[in-house]
Motif scaffolding. Structure first.
Motif, mmCIF file in Angstrom:
data_model
loop_
_atom_site.group_PDB
_atom_site.id
_atom_site.type_symbol
_atom_site.label_atom_id
_atom_site.label_comp_id
_atom_site.label_asym_id
_atom_site.label_seq_id
_atom_site.Cartn_x
_atom_site.Cartn_y
_atom_site.Cartn_z
ATOM 1 N N SER A 120 -1.554 4.296 -88.831
ATOM 2 C CA SER A 120 -2.062 4.151 -89.775
ATOM 3 C C SER A 120 -2.959 3.272 -90.356
ATOM 4 C CB SER A 120 -0.648 2.814 -90.461
ATOM 5 O OG SER A 120 -0.913 1.543 -89.277
ATOM 6 N N GLY A 121 -3.963 3.391 -88.767
ATOM 7 C CA GLY A 121 -5.123 2.992 -89.286
ATOM 8 C C GLY A 121 -4.932 1.435 -87.998
ATOM 9 N N TYR A 157 -12.539 1.673 -87.708
ATOM 10 C CA TYR A 157 -11.624 2.641 -88.369
ATOM 11 C C TYR A 157 -11.588 2.465 -90.436
ATOM 12 C CZ TYR A 157 -6.650 4.412 -90.930
ATOM 13 O OH TYR A 157 -5.698 5.404 -92.292
ATOM 14 N N LYS A 216 -4.612 -4.454 -91.480
ATOM 15 C CA LYS A 216 -5.189 -3.689 -91.267
ATOM 16 C C LYS A 216 -5.862 -4.030 -89.633
ATOM 17 C CE LYS A 216 -7.081 -2.951 -94.945
ATOM 18 N NZ LYS A 216 -6.986 -1.341 -95.396
ATOM 19 N N ALA A 217 -5.719 -5.777 -88.885
ATOM 20 C CA ALA A 217 -5.888 -5.985 -87.418
ATOM 21 C C ALA A 217 -5.039 -6.340 -86.865
ATOM 22 C CB ALA A 217 -7.282 -6.141 -87.439
ATOM 23 N N ILE A 218 -4.267 -6.883 -86.055
ATOM 24 C CA ILE A 218 -3.356 -7.083 -85.353
ATOM 25 C C ILE A 218 -3.912 -8.101 -84.197
ATOM 26 C CG2 ILE A 218 -0.840 -7.561 -83.610
ATOM 27 C CD1 ILE A 218 0.317 -5.776 -85.519
ATOM 28 N N VAL A 219 -4.148 -9.659 -83.598
ATOM 29 C CA VAL A 219 -4.692 -9.919 -82.622
ATOM 30 C C VAL A 219 -3.586 -10.729 -81.714
ATOM 31 C CG1 VAL A 219 -5.864 -11.530 -81.869
ATOM 32 C CG2 VAL A 219 -6.806 -10.098 -83.826
ATOM 33 N N GLY A 265 -11.932 -4.876 -94.915
ATOM 34 C CA GLY A 265 -10.560 -4.483 -95.740
ATOM 35 C C GLY A 265 -9.214 -5.467 -95.447
ATOM 36 N N TYR A 266 -9.696 -6.717 -94.682
ATOM 37 C CA TYR A 266 -8.683 -7.884 -94.623
ATOM 38 C C TYR A 266 -9.140 -9.199 -95.406
ATOM 39 C CZ TYR A 266 -10.122 -8.658 -89.814
ATOM 40 O OH TYR A 266 -10.499 -8.466 -88.657
ATOM 41 N N SER A 267 -8.357 -9.791 -96.195
ATOM 42 C CA SER A 267 -8.390 -11.351 -96.599
ATOM 43 C C SER A 267 -9.240 -12.183 -95.726
ATOM 44 C CB SER A 267 -7.201 -11.723 -97.065
ATOM 45 O OG SER A 267 -6.062 -12.474 -95.890
ATOM 46 N N LEU A 280 -5.690 -1.791 -86.179
ATOM 47 C CA LEU A 280 -6.453 -1.803 -84.871
ATOM 48 C C LEU A 280 -5.902 -3.101 -84.090
ATOM 49 C CD1 LEU A 280 -10.387 -0.677 -85.328
ATOM 50 C CD2 LEU A 280 -8.257 0.444 -84.419
ATOM 51 N N ALA A 281 -5.388 -2.926 -83.251
ATOM 52 C CA ALA A 281 -4.661 -4.092 -82.750
ATOM 53 C C ALA A 281 -5.323 -4.414 -81.034
ATOM 54 C CB ALA A 281 -3.611 -3.512 -81.893
ATOM 55 N N PHE A 291 -3.928 -9.616 -90.130
ATOM 56 C CA PHE A 291 -4.934 -9.517 -91.212
ATOM 57 C C PHE A 291 -4.120 -7.866 -91.631
ATOM 58 C CE2 PHE A 291 -6.948 -11.825 -87.333
ATOM 59 C CZ PHE A 291 -7.369 -12.501 -87.494
ATOM 60 N N GLY A 292 -3.567 -8.806 -93.509
ATOM 61 C CA GLY A 292 -3.459 -7.477 -93.718
ATOM 62 C C GLY A 292 -4.504 -8.081 -95.154
ATOM 63 N N SER A 293 -4.822 -6.656 -95.626
ATOM 64 C CA SER A 293 -5.457 -6.836 -96.872
ATOM 65 C C SER A 293 -5.438 -8.240 -98.107
ATOM 66 C CB SER A 293 -5.592 -5.662 -97.635
ATOM 67 O OG SER A 293 -4.327 -5.625 -98.201
ATOM 68 N N ASN A 294 -3.894 -8.090 -98.274
ATOM 69 C CA ASN A 294 -3.694 -9.863 -99.571
ATOM 70 C C ASN A 294 -3.377 -10.868 -98.336
ATOM 71 O OD1 ASN A 294 -3.775 -7.547 -101.258
ATOM 72 N ND2 ASN A 294 -2.153 -7.483 -101.196
ATOM 73 N N GLY A 295 -3.770 -11.122 -97.171
ATOM 74 C CA GLY A 295 -2.618 -12.309 -96.317
ATOM 75 C C GLY A 295 -2.842 -11.835 -95.272
ATOM 76 N N THR A 296 -2.598 -13.532 -94.857
ATOM 77 C CA THR A 296 -2.687 -13.500 -92.501
ATOM 78 C C THR A 296 -1.041 -13.496 -92.652
ATOM 79 O OG1 THR A 296 -4.078 -15.258 -92.511
ATOM 80 C CG2 THR A 296 -5.062 -13.100 -92.784
ATOM 81 N N ASN A 326 -12.520 -9.085 -97.274
ATOM 82 C CA ASN A 326 -12.577 -7.398 -98.717
ATOM 83 C C ASN A 326 -13.544 -7.877 -99.832
ATOM 84 O OD1 ASN A 326 -10.065 -6.254 -99.038
ATOM 85 N ND2 ASN A 326 -9.245 -7.952 -99.252
#
Lengths: 394, 394
Positions: free
Chosen positions: B285-286, A262, B204-207, A296-298, B288-289, B306-311, A213
């Motif tokens: 929503s933005g 993005y 934010k992202a998916i893998v 943008g990700y942790s 990207l995977a 992957f999110g802004s506050n955690g994974t 972040n």
């Protein structure tokens, strides 16, 4: 001090002269025209440190968080490198660090008198730890001042800047190395060895993810929101680690890239630089690498390698410490026990040793140029919605 | 037996009639025209099993490894479904399984007399576990025989086949569900809940990575090397799990895809179908995977969000059992303790329940069609080297 200066002058005359005097330089290392024709793989020096007066003298340019918290303290772990000078726009700050790290106050420079480093024989190597947009200028000025250069990644904002940096160092007959610390870090070296010795069988895919972040309140991040200073967004800053991992694990250069980007609309951090970049690289052996990069990700710094007989995961892969390497084969999972080492010290000593041996460092300017070229191709692929062919190094 | 038949007939007359009779069906569940206007999220039945004679009767079509080792044994865990018939080209094999699982030998069918299932009121639902290229034919014939259908993924080889399957089931007023077991599996449901309740902040992202070594000596894999039977290569078989994960974690439909494929030259496994597919999906929503799919790497079934506050990481994510869900927030890593359940039983009971309640199953034909459409767009993106826009469901 006088002896040290003498030693350095002698060393510079022998090694840095570019005249290729045959013989043995300091610390028993062999100089350029020795029989070493093919350059063997680099091994970090296992010997004890050379005497302090024989270590090469380093100037650190830029006293931001990374320089003061990681680089400068790491000189104490170096065997062939010592901190002798500081360059900063903030004299008081520089004096403070000079006191703390025993740097002679006469060796404090600012960005105006930076070029006068040419008159300071204590300084052999300059480490550029400035915002990306300043790398070219300070590398070129440093080389013209007769110093070897270690420059932070990314090398610069444009291919042209990179080329100018390489040309300037060549012309001054100085070494240029890009600070790809992961390529000197033991866990990464082990991962490379596992992959390239085919311990996972035939490599098929690499997945590399780097995110954090961006903190608009952290002075170390403020300049990263500025396109002119940063060159790009998350890709230039940390996605480059994903790109590097794919390149050093395969040991190959990608031939094609496709990508998407993005940035969260109305997020003030991303007015000038991008938030997220996902890209795929194709390598000549067929390996396809999926990479992510995000502001943008942790915190995420990992990669995984998939082979026909097994997988390895390094997570964290590119942190400063506490790396963890897991290898899975035939359903047996093993955590590799590797001695953690100070990667910054290893990296700096590599350049000192390269200078002393008059050898090309493992991550020269051309390595940095290649990444800049690839990152610009990634942006182009995202912008155009097309898979872009990328030639290998010219 | 007679009572059971009677019950089934009554149930079919009430629920399957399409006439929307208002009232309470078997086991106290509410039928179509009840006040449930918006369909609530599916909850696996927590009640004890309904009496055996009230369970819906299933026919399993195709007695390959997956059917015999996973599906058929799972009926013992079902609360609303029971195995009553087998369809196979190998009578001896079918008799063997019939004996083992207490299936009346008169309920053994082959591919020729398959349509005569219409005359067997014990059978409510047909589960198609055949090679992909046969899904359309056996789904359509099954619906025309008056049975509800659970069809293995991928739904079929082409969009046209999928559409014909949906049309046939609609016309026969039968339910059509695609066997996306992960959408009924508790660890995956927990991962979806964590992501969609924003416990990782903004996504934010998916893998997502799915790979295995295709084994040309395993009869269960031989047909997968045949384009006509398999429809595609690793993407159709297991890459679809990566695609699914990206879709169910976001709860969104992708708008764009870019991709690359690679097959090892001269590998006899990949004469007709591809080995590796890497692709990127863009969501509204933005998010990207980054997804991988491979028939060349050792067993891999995982995804990471992957999110802004955690994974979060689910690894394995789509195995048959022993899933592992790790959530990392603010440097705190937690392994979620979740009760493992038989996902095949949950999945089959979902369709039984959907039939009894006359509700659309959670993964209807349209869900399967969407994946086929997306997978064909992924191939197109790889073939053309262009980012392909994919409309959401028509």
């Amino acid at each position: 001090m006088l002896n040290a200066v003498k030693n350095l002058l002698t060393r510079r005359q022998i090694i840095g002269s570019g005249m290729g005097i045959l013989g043995v330089g300091v610390a028993g290392v062999v100089t350029r025209n020795s029989p070493a024709i093919a350059q063997p793989a680099y091994k970090p020096a296992k010997e004890p440190p050379i005497p302090d007066e024989k270590k090469l003298g380093w100037a650190v340019v830029g006293l931001g968080k990374f320089a003061t918290q990681q680089i400068i303290p790491s000189f104490s772990q170096c065997k062939q490198s010592k901190l002798v000078a500081l360059v900063s726009g903030d004299r008081a700050k520089a004096e403070n660090y000079a006191r703390q790290y025993n740097v002679n106050p006469k060796n404090i420079y600012n960005y105006e008198n930076y070029d006068s480093l040419r008159n300071n024989p204590e300084v052999d190597i300059i480490y550029i730890v400035l915002p990306n947009g300043l790398h070219a200028e300070y590398t070129i000025r440093g080389a013209q001042a007769g110093k070897h250069i270690l420059c932070e990644k990314p090398m610069a904002n444009t291919v042209e800047e990179c080329q100018a940096m390489i040309a300037a160092c060549n012309q001054a007959n100085r070494k240029l190395m890009i600070a790809y610390r992961a390529q000197y870090e033991p866990f990464n070296l082990e991962a490379i060895a596992i992959a390239q010795k085919k311990q996972l069988g035939q490599l098929k895919a690499i997945v590399a993810d780097h995110g954090r972040n961006l903190d608009p309140k952290d002075p170390a991040d403020v300049w990263r929101m500025n396109k002119k200073l940063a060159g790009g967004g998350s890709l230039f800053d940390i996605g480059i680690y994903s790109l590097q991992a794919a390149r050093y694990i395969t040991g190959e250069e990608p031939t094609e890239v496709c990508a998407m980007t993005y940035s969260t609309p109305n997020d003030p951090r991303f007015k000038e630089v991008e938030e997220n970049v996902n890209f795929i690289l194709r390598f000549p052996s067929g390996v396809l690498a999926n990479c992510t990069s995000s502001y943008g990700y942790s915190s995420t710094k990992r990669f995984q390698v998939f082979g026909s007989n097994g997988t390895l995961e390094l997570d964290p892969a590119t942190d400063y410490y506490r790396h963890q390497l897991t290898v899975k084969r035939e359903k047996v999972q093993e955590e590799r026990q590797i001695q953690e080492q100070n990667q910054f010290a290893l990296e700096m000593d590599h350049l000192s040793e390269s200078v002393m041996q008059d050898r090309q460092p493992k991550t020269p300017g051309e390595e940095g140029l290649q990444d800049v070229r690839l990152m610009l191709a990634i942006y182009e692929a995202a912008r155009t919605g097309r898979t872009i062919s990328v030639d290998s190094r010219e």
